[in-house]
Design a protein around this motif. Structure first.
Motif, PDB file in Angstrom:
ATOM      1  N   ILE A  45       3.107   5.679  -3.213  1.00  0.00           N
ATOM      2  CA  ILE A  45       4.346   6.296  -4.420  1.00  0.00           C
ATOM      3  C   ILE A  45       3.982   6.053  -5.503  1.00  0.00           C
ATOM      4  O   ILE A  45       4.812   7.633  -5.704  1.00  0.00           O
ATOM      5  CB  ILE A  45       6.080   5.790  -3.172  1.00  0.00           C
ATOM      6  CG1 ILE A  45       6.450   6.334  -2.473  1.00  0.00           C
ATOM      7  CG2 ILE A  45       7.170   5.763  -4.123  1.00  0.00           C
ATOM      8  CD1 ILE A  45       7.285   5.335  -1.718  1.00  0.00           C
ATOM      9  N   ALA A  46       4.353   5.054  -5.788  1.00  0.00           N
ATOM     10  CA  ALA A  46       3.581   5.045  -7.849  1.00  0.00           C
ATOM     11  C   ALA A  46       3.042   6.275  -8.226  1.00  0.00           C
ATOM     12  O   ALA A  46       3.236   6.699  -9.043  1.00  0.00           O
ATOM     13  CB  ALA A  46       3.526   3.191  -7.947  1.00  0.00           C
ATOM     14  N   ALA A  47       2.706   6.111  -7.228  1.00  0.00           N
ATOM     15  CA  ALA A  47       0.983   6.823  -8.037  1.00  0.00           C
ATOM     16  C   ALA A  47       1.454   8.431  -7.976  1.00  0.00           C
ATOM     17  O   ALA A  47       0.614   9.821  -8.565  1.00  0.00           O
ATOM     18  CB  ALA A  47      -0.466   7.094  -6.503  1.00  0.00           C
ATOM     19  N   GLU A  48       2.883   9.276  -7.020  1.00  0.00           N
ATOM     20  CA  GLU A  48       3.200  10.103  -6.997  1.00  0.00           C
ATOM     21  C   GLU A  48       3.624  11.076  -8.502  1.00  0.00           C
ATOM     22  O   GLU A  48       4.333   9.980  -8.959  1.00  0.00           O
ATOM     23  CB  GLU A  48       4.340  10.476  -6.202  1.00  0.00           C
ATOM     24  CG  GLU A  48       3.444  10.609  -4.902  1.00  0.00           C
ATOM     25  CD  GLU A  48       4.365  10.546  -3.608  1.00  0.00           C
ATOM     26  OE1 GLU A  48       5.472  11.256  -4.416  1.00  0.00           O
ATOM     27  OE2 GLU A  48       4.490  10.447  -2.895  1.00  0.00           O
TER      28      GLU A  48
ATOM     29  N   GLN B  44       0.988  -0.720   0.344  1.00  0.00           N
ATOM     30  CA  GLN B  44       0.245  -0.413  -0.103  1.00  0.00           C
ATOM     31  C   GLN B  44       1.175   1.243  -0.286  1.00  0.00           C
ATOM     32  O   GLN B  44       0.975   2.379  -1.243  1.00  0.00           O
ATOM     33  CB  GLN B  44      -0.517   0.039   1.084  1.00  0.00           C
ATOM     34  CG  GLN B  44      -2.162   1.310   1.219  1.00  0.00           C
ATOM     35  CD  GLN B  44      -1.205   2.128   1.429  1.00  0.00           C
ATOM     36  OE1 GLN B  44      -0.692   1.946   2.987  1.00  0.00           O
ATOM     37  NE2 GLN B  44      -1.897   3.265   1.678  1.00  0.00           N
ATOM     38  N   ARG B  45       2.103   1.072   1.111  1.00  0.00           N
ATOM     39  CA  ARG B  45       2.592   2.554   0.752  1.00  0.00           C
ATOM     40  C   ARG B  45       3.452   2.844  -0.346  1.00  0.00           C
ATOM     41  O   ARG B  45       3.936   3.926  -1.449  1.00  0.00           O
ATOM     42  CB  ARG B  45       4.030   2.261   1.504  1.00  0.00           C
ATOM     43  CG  ARG B  45       3.353   2.449   3.160  1.00  0.00           C
ATOM     44  CD  ARG B  45       4.361   2.367   4.644  1.00  0.00           C
ATOM     45  NE  ARG B  45       3.703   2.009   5.599  1.00  0.00           N
ATOM     46  CZ  ARG B  45       4.396   1.926   6.696  1.00  0.00           C
ATOM     47  NH1 ARG B  45       5.965   2.563   6.637  1.00  0.00           N
ATOM     48  NH2 ARG B  45       3.600   2.173   7.484  1.00  0.00           N
ATOM     49  N   LEU B  46       4.546   0.854  -1.263  1.00  0.00           N
ATOM     50  CA  LEU B  46       4.637   1.750  -2.285  1.00  0.00           C
ATOM     51  C   LEU B  46       3.840   2.029  -3.686  1.00  0.00           C
ATOM     52  O   LEU B  46       4.195   2.474  -4.533  1.00  0.00           O
ATOM     53  CB  LEU B  46       5.039   0.498  -3.054  1.00  0.00           C
ATOM     54  CG  LEU B  46       6.342  -0.202  -2.648  1.00  0.00           C
ATOM     55  CD1 LEU B  46       7.051  -1.556  -2.133  1.00  0.00           C
ATOM     56  CD2 LEU B  46       7.924   0.386  -2.813  1.00  0.00           C
ATOM     57  N   ALA B  47       2.106   1.740  -3.549  1.00  0.00           N
ATOM     58  CA  ALA B  47       1.379   2.216  -4.174  1.00  0.00           C
ATOM     59  C   ALA B  47       1.069   3.967  -4.590  1.00  0.00           C
ATOM     60  O   ALA B  47       1.443   3.868  -5.504  1.00  0.00           O
ATOM     61  CB  ALA B  47       0.132   1.395  -4.161  1.00  0.00           C
TER      62      ALA B  47
END
Length: 108
Positions: free
Chosen positions: A61-64, A56-59
């Motif tokens: 970041i990826a959305a930024e 969830q945390r990586l997702a």
């Protein structure tokens, strides 16, 4: 006697013009992910509760639009499968700025 003009080779360049405007310092965000020998994962010093929390945390970041750098720091004695799992999740979710740091501990 024949005279010809001297040939000069020149490349015309548009060089930047210095300005007196102070540029704001470039601030780079980074996320530190630590992987311990027992498979425990830390996120900027905070223990991640599980794989779902990490993803969830990586997702996020990826959305930024301007992703922060992800610095993956594995413990010297961690099994590779734990590190590979974090890297695979990051890649699958679209994190593009990731690197392994602290590799100097593996030199000896």
């Amino acid at each position: 006697i024949i005279t010809i003009p001297i040939q000069t080779h020149a490349v015309k360049m548009n060089m930047p013009v210095p300005s007196n405007d102070p540029h704001p310092p470039i601030v780079t965000k980074e996320v530190r992910i630590e992987v311990e020998a027992d498979g425990t994962i830390g996120w900027n010093g905070e223990v991640v509760s599980g794989r779902a929390d990490l993803e969830q945390r990586l997702a996020t970041i990826a959305a930024e639009p301007d992703q922060p750098e992800v610095h993956l720091r594995p413990s010297k004695s961690v099994p590779y499968k734990h590190v590979a799992g974090v890297m695979a999740s990051a890649q699958r979710l679209g994190v593009v700025k990731i690197g392994i740091v602290g590799s100097e501990q593996f030199a000896n």
